[in-house]
Design a protein around this motif. Structure first.
Motif, PDB file in Angstrom:
ATOM      1  N   MET A 160      13.519  -5.995 -13.527  1.00  0.00           N
ATOM      2  CA  MET A 160      13.616  -5.585 -12.136  1.00  0.00           C
ATOM      3  C   MET A 160      12.514  -4.583 -11.815  1.00  0.00           C
ATOM      4  SD  MET A 160      16.939  -3.035 -12.405  1.00  0.00           S
ATOM      5  CE  MET A 160      16.766  -2.535 -10.704  1.00  0.00           C
ATOM      6  N   ALA A 161      12.296  -4.408 -10.507  1.00  0.00           N
ATOM      7  CA  ALA A 161      11.254  -3.474 -10.084  1.00  0.00           C
ATOM      8  C   ALA A 161      11.505  -2.086 -10.682  1.00  0.00           C
ATOM      9  CB  ALA A 161      11.211  -3.380  -8.562  1.00  0.00           C
ATOM     10  N   ARG A 162      10.462  -1.442 -11.132  1.00  0.00           N
ATOM     11  CA  ARG A 162      10.582  -0.136 -11.765  1.00  0.00           C
ATOM     12  C   ARG A 162      11.094   0.900 -10.761  1.00  0.00           C
ATOM     13  NH1 ARG A 162       6.678   3.965 -12.457  1.00  0.00           N
ATOM     14  NH2 ARG A 162       7.077   5.319 -14.247  1.00  0.00           N
ATOM     15  N   ARG A 163      10.473   0.977  -9.610  1.00  0.00           N
ATOM     16  CA  ARG A 163      10.920   1.829  -8.518  1.00  0.00           C
ATOM     17  C   ARG A 163      10.833   0.998  -7.242  1.00  0.00           C
ATOM     18  NH1 ARG A 163      12.240   4.341 -12.421  1.00  0.00           N
ATOM     19  NH2 ARG A 163      11.251   6.211 -13.245  1.00  0.00           N
ATOM     20  N   LEU A 164      11.887   0.926  -6.482  1.00  0.00           N
ATOM     21  CA  LEU A 164      11.906   0.169  -5.233  1.00  0.00           C
ATOM     22  C   LEU A 164      12.139   1.165  -4.102  1.00  0.00           C
ATOM     23  CD1 LEU A 164      11.823  -2.465  -3.703  1.00  0.00           C
ATOM     24  CD2 LEU A 164      14.219  -2.850  -4.301  1.00  0.00           C
ATOM     25  N   ILE A 165      11.082   1.418  -3.338  1.00  0.00           N
ATOM     26  CA  ILE A 165      11.076   2.501  -2.349  1.00  0.00           C
ATOM     27  C   ILE A 165      10.869   1.938  -0.953  1.00  0.00           C
ATOM     28  CG2 ILE A 165       9.864   4.587  -1.583  1.00  0.00           C
ATOM     29  CD1 ILE A 165       9.031   4.985  -4.535  1.00  0.00           C
ATOM     30  N   LEU A 166      11.648   2.435  -0.002  1.00  0.00           N
ATOM     31  CA  LEU A 166      11.463   2.099   1.409  1.00  0.00           C
ATOM     32  C   LEU A 166      10.986   3.346   2.139  1.00  0.00           C
ATOM     33  CD1 LEU A 166      11.803   0.018   3.724  1.00  0.00           C
ATOM     34  CD2 LEU A 166      14.122   0.928   4.045  1.00  0.00           C
ATOM     35  N   VAL A 167       9.818   3.241   2.754  1.00  0.00           N
ATOM     36  CA  VAL A 167       9.286   4.312   3.604  1.00  0.00           C
ATOM     37  C   VAL A 167       9.484   3.860   5.041  1.00  0.00           C
ATOM     38  CG1 VAL A 167       7.250   5.640   4.260  1.00  0.00           C
ATOM     39  CG2 VAL A 167       7.598   5.007   1.861  1.00  0.00           C
ATOM     40  N   SER A 168      10.419   4.494   5.733  1.00  0.00           N
ATOM     41  CA  SER A 168      10.756   4.079   7.101  1.00  0.00           C
ATOM     42  C   SER A 168      10.372   5.174   8.086  1.00  0.00           C
ATOM     43  CB  SER A 168      12.254   3.781   7.204  1.00  0.00           C
ATOM     44  OG  SER A 168      13.018   4.953   6.951  1.00  0.00           O
ATOM     45  N   GLY A 169      10.150   4.765   9.328  1.00  0.00           N
ATOM     46  CA  GLY A 169       9.817   5.766  10.338  1.00  0.00           C
ATOM     47  C   GLY A 169       9.310   5.138  11.615  1.00  0.00           C
ATOM     48  N   PHE A 170       9.241   5.963  12.644  1.00  0.00           N
ATOM     49  CA  PHE A 170       8.697   5.511  13.916  1.00  0.00           C
ATOM     50  C   PHE A 170       7.185   5.318  13.794  1.00  0.00           C
ATOM     51  CE2 PHE A 170      12.587   7.742  15.262  1.00  0.00           C
ATOM     52  CZ  PHE A 170      13.163   6.743  16.029  1.00  0.00           C
ATOM     53  N   SER A 171       6.626   4.599  14.745  1.00  0.00           N
ATOM     54  CA  SER A 171       5.187   4.374  14.759  1.00  0.00           C
ATOM     55  C   SER A 171       4.436   5.701  14.845  1.00  0.00           C
ATOM     56  CB  SER A 171       4.829   3.494  15.963  1.00  0.00           C
ATOM     57  OG  SER A 171       3.452   3.232  16.008  1.00  0.00           O
ATOM     58  N   ALA A 172       3.302   5.778  14.156  1.00  0.00           N
ATOM     59  CA  ALA A 172       2.411   6.947  14.193  1.00  0.00           C
ATOM     60  C   ALA A 172       3.055   8.216  13.628  1.00  0.00           C
ATOM     61  CB  ALA A 172       1.915   7.203  15.616  1.00  0.00           C
ATOM     62  N   THR A 173       3.889   8.053  12.589  1.00  0.00           N
ATOM     63  CA  THR A 173       4.458   9.230  11.921  1.00  0.00           C
ATOM     64  C   THR A 173       4.001   9.355  10.472  1.00  0.00           C
ATOM     65  OG1 THR A 173       6.476   7.958  11.419  1.00  0.00           O
ATOM     66  CG2 THR A 173       6.510   9.351  13.396  1.00  0.00           C
ATOM     67  N   GLY A 174       3.013   8.537  10.075  1.00  0.00           N
ATOM     68  CA  GLY A 174       2.407   8.732   8.756  1.00  0.00           C
ATOM     69  C   GLY A 174       2.859   7.790   7.668  1.00  0.00           C
ATOM     70  N   LYS A 175       3.412   6.621   8.024  1.00  0.00           N
ATOM     71  CA  LYS A 175       3.858   5.685   6.976  1.00  0.00           C
ATOM     72  C   LYS A 175       2.671   5.170   6.166  1.00  0.00           C
ATOM     73  CE  LYS A 175       6.077   2.925   9.785  1.00  0.00           C
ATOM     74  NZ  LYS A 175       5.905   3.738  11.016  1.00  0.00           N
ATOM     75  N   SER A 176       1.694   4.593   6.814  1.00  0.00           N
ATOM     76  CA  SER A 176       0.544   4.046   6.087  1.00  0.00           C
ATOM     77  C   SER A 176      -0.261   5.143   5.408  1.00  0.00           C
ATOM     78  CB  SER A 176      -0.348   3.241   7.045  1.00  0.00           C
ATOM     79  OG  SER A 176       0.332   2.111   7.547  1.00  0.00           O
ATOM     80  N   SER A 177      -0.380   6.291   6.050  1.00  0.00           N
ATOM     81  CA  SER A 177      -1.144   7.403   5.470  1.00  0.00           C
ATOM     82  C   SER A 177      -0.542   7.887   4.160  1.00  0.00           C
ATOM     83  CB  SER A 177      -1.222   8.569   6.465  1.00  0.00           C
ATOM     84  OG  SER A 177      -1.916   8.193   7.628  1.00  0.00           O
ATOM     85  N   SER A 178       0.743   7.669   3.979  1.00  0.00           N
ATOM     86  CA  SER A 178       1.411   8.132   2.767  1.00  0.00           C
ATOM     87  C   SER A 178       0.934   7.404   1.514  1.00  0.00           C
ATOM     88  CB  SER A 178       2.929   7.971   2.900  1.00  0.00           C
ATOM     89  OG  SER A 178       3.310   6.605   2.860  1.00  0.00           O
ATOM     90  N   LEU A 179       0.173   6.329   1.686  1.00  0.00           N
ATOM     91  CA  LEU A 179      -0.314   5.539   0.555  1.00  0.00           C
ATOM     92  C   LEU A 179      -1.655   6.040   0.019  1.00  0.00           C
ATOM     93  CD1 LEU A 179       0.322   2.053   2.218  1.00  0.00           C
ATOM     94  CD2 LEU A 179       1.842   3.194   0.580  1.00  0.00           C
ATOM     95  N   GLU A 180      -2.287   6.940   0.724  1.00  0.00           N
ATOM     96  CA  GLU A 180      -3.692   7.282   0.459  1.00  0.00           C
ATOM     97  C   GLU A 180      -3.955   7.805  -0.945  1.00  0.00           C
ATOM     98  OE1 GLU A 180      -7.371   9.802   2.504  1.00  0.00           O
ATOM     99  OE2 GLU A 180      -5.329   9.981   3.328  1.00  0.00           O
ATOM    100  N   HIS A 181      -3.007   8.540  -1.516  1.00  0.00           N
ATOM    101  CA  HIS A 181      -3.272   9.220  -2.793  1.00  0.00           C
ATOM    102  C   HIS A 181      -2.621   8.534  -3.994  1.00  0.00           C
ATOM    103  CE1 HIS A 181      -5.177  12.331  -0.481  1.00  0.00           C
ATOM    104  NE2 HIS A 181      -4.067  12.544   0.203  1.00  0.00           N
ATOM    105  N   LEU A 182      -2.233   7.286  -3.861  1.00  0.00           N
ATOM    106  CA  LEU A 182      -1.700   6.556  -5.019  1.00  0.00           C
ATOM    107  C   LEU A 182      -2.766   6.468  -6.104  1.00  0.00           C
ATOM    108  CD1 LEU A 182       0.253   3.662  -3.264  1.00  0.00           C
ATOM    109  CD2 LEU A 182       1.248   5.511  -4.629  1.00  0.00           C
ATOM    110  N   ARG A 183      -2.382   6.821  -7.325  1.00  0.00           N
ATOM    111  CA  ARG A 183      -3.341   6.784  -8.427  1.00  0.00           C
ATOM    112  C   ARG A 183      -3.661   5.345  -8.836  1.00  0.00           C
ATOM    113  NH1 ARG A 183      -0.581  11.608  -9.956  1.00  0.00           N
ATOM    114  NH2 ARG A 183       0.955  10.493 -11.201  1.00  0.00           N
ATOM    115  N   GLU A 184      -4.862   5.156  -9.353  1.00  0.00           N
ATOM    116  CA  GLU A 184      -5.350   3.840  -9.776  1.00  0.00           C
ATOM    117  C   GLU A 184      -5.129   2.786  -8.676  1.00  0.00           C
ATOM    118  OE1 GLU A 184      -4.947   3.480 -14.451  1.00  0.00           O
ATOM    119  OE2 GLU A 184      -2.976   3.822 -13.528  1.00  0.00           O
ATOM    120  N   PRO A 185      -5.669   3.031  -7.495  1.00  0.00           N
ATOM    121  CA  PRO A 185      -5.420   2.120  -6.363  1.00  0.00           C
ATOM    122  C   PRO A 185      -5.875   0.690  -6.617  1.00  0.00           C
ATOM    123  CG  PRO A 185      -7.249   3.600  -5.887  1.00  0.00           C
ATOM    124  CD  PRO A 185      -6.590   4.121  -7.126  1.00  0.00           C
TER     125      PRO A 185
END
Length: 241
Positions: free
Chosen positions: A1-26
């Protein structure tokens, strides 16, 4: 099964996509783009754009055949994926049996979650948009990821182990939440606000479906940087103890 299964929810323009910027080994992350928009930062993710929702199932089949290729998968966003399914396979002019089409809608979602995402051995992060409405029965504002058909009552969030909500907060609102995962930058000081993850329900957000294992976050850690890598590191530390 998935190691970590995470849901990032929120209204538009509150930083959902931006939260991905610093993932290591992109370069070891697969970014599945269902919204056909660019990320708000330059990235080195392996990107795949999905125009037909059913193609995502084939994509996961290909990943399963080569499981070591990616350490993590991002779906941006689950909301658009399901909206596109409704548009193409339920509301299309050539659909004759809409009842059967709605049954396929539910089956598609569960197949994706259980048989595709669930079999992947790395981390999975899904982004999703939310809606809100005033519930007269409880006199609270309900905030949830919209989904239709037979899945509506149970909700998208029920299928995830970890659910955080993206928020745009003034620095004054964050004054009582100083912690090692919340960093106020010079830019934040100038702008007077910060994009954050909300990790715990508080008295103002009783109608939200935020979820985390017991004891993962303290009260002081109700708001942290909107950074998925910080969240993954926190989960790794929690489960290694």
């Amino acid at each position: 099964m998935a190691r970590r299964l995470i849901l990032v929810s929120g209204f538009s323009a509150t930083g959902k996509s931006s939260s991905l910027e610093h993932l290591r080994e992109p370069e070891k992350w697969l970014y599945i783009n269902t919204e056909i928009k660019d990320l708000p930062f330059p990235h080195k993710f392996k990107e795949c754009k999905i125009y037909d929702p059913k193609k995502i199932l084939e994509l996961f089949d290909a990943i399963e055949a080569n499981p070591q290729k990616f350490k993590g998968i991002i779906i941006d966003s689950l909301s658009f994926l399901m909206d596109k399914f409704e548009e193409m396979y339920i509301n299309a002019d050539d659909v004759v049996d809409t009842r059967a089409a709605w049954a396929d809608y539910g089956k598609f979602f569960k197949d994706l979650i259980f048989n595709k995402i669930g079999k992947f051995q790395g981390d999975v992060i899904c982004l999703a948009h939310v809606l809100d409405f005033d519930d007269p029965a409880t006199l609270t504002k309900k905030i949830y990821v919209p989904i239709k058909g037979s899945l509506k009552n149970q909700g998208v969030e029920a299928y995830f182990s970890f659910v955080v909500s993206t928020k745009k907060k003034t620095l004054m609102e964050l004054e009582d939440y100083h912690n090692d995962m919340l960093h106020i930058t010079e830019e934040d000081e100038i702008e007077g606000f910060k994009y954050v993850f909300q990790t715990k329900i508080d008295k103002k957000t009783l109608g939200e479906r935020i979820r985390a294992p017991k004891g993962l976050f303290s009260i002081k850690e109700t708001f942290i940087d909107n950074d998925c890598q910080v969240l993954l590191d926190k989960l790794d530390k929690y489960y290694s103890n």
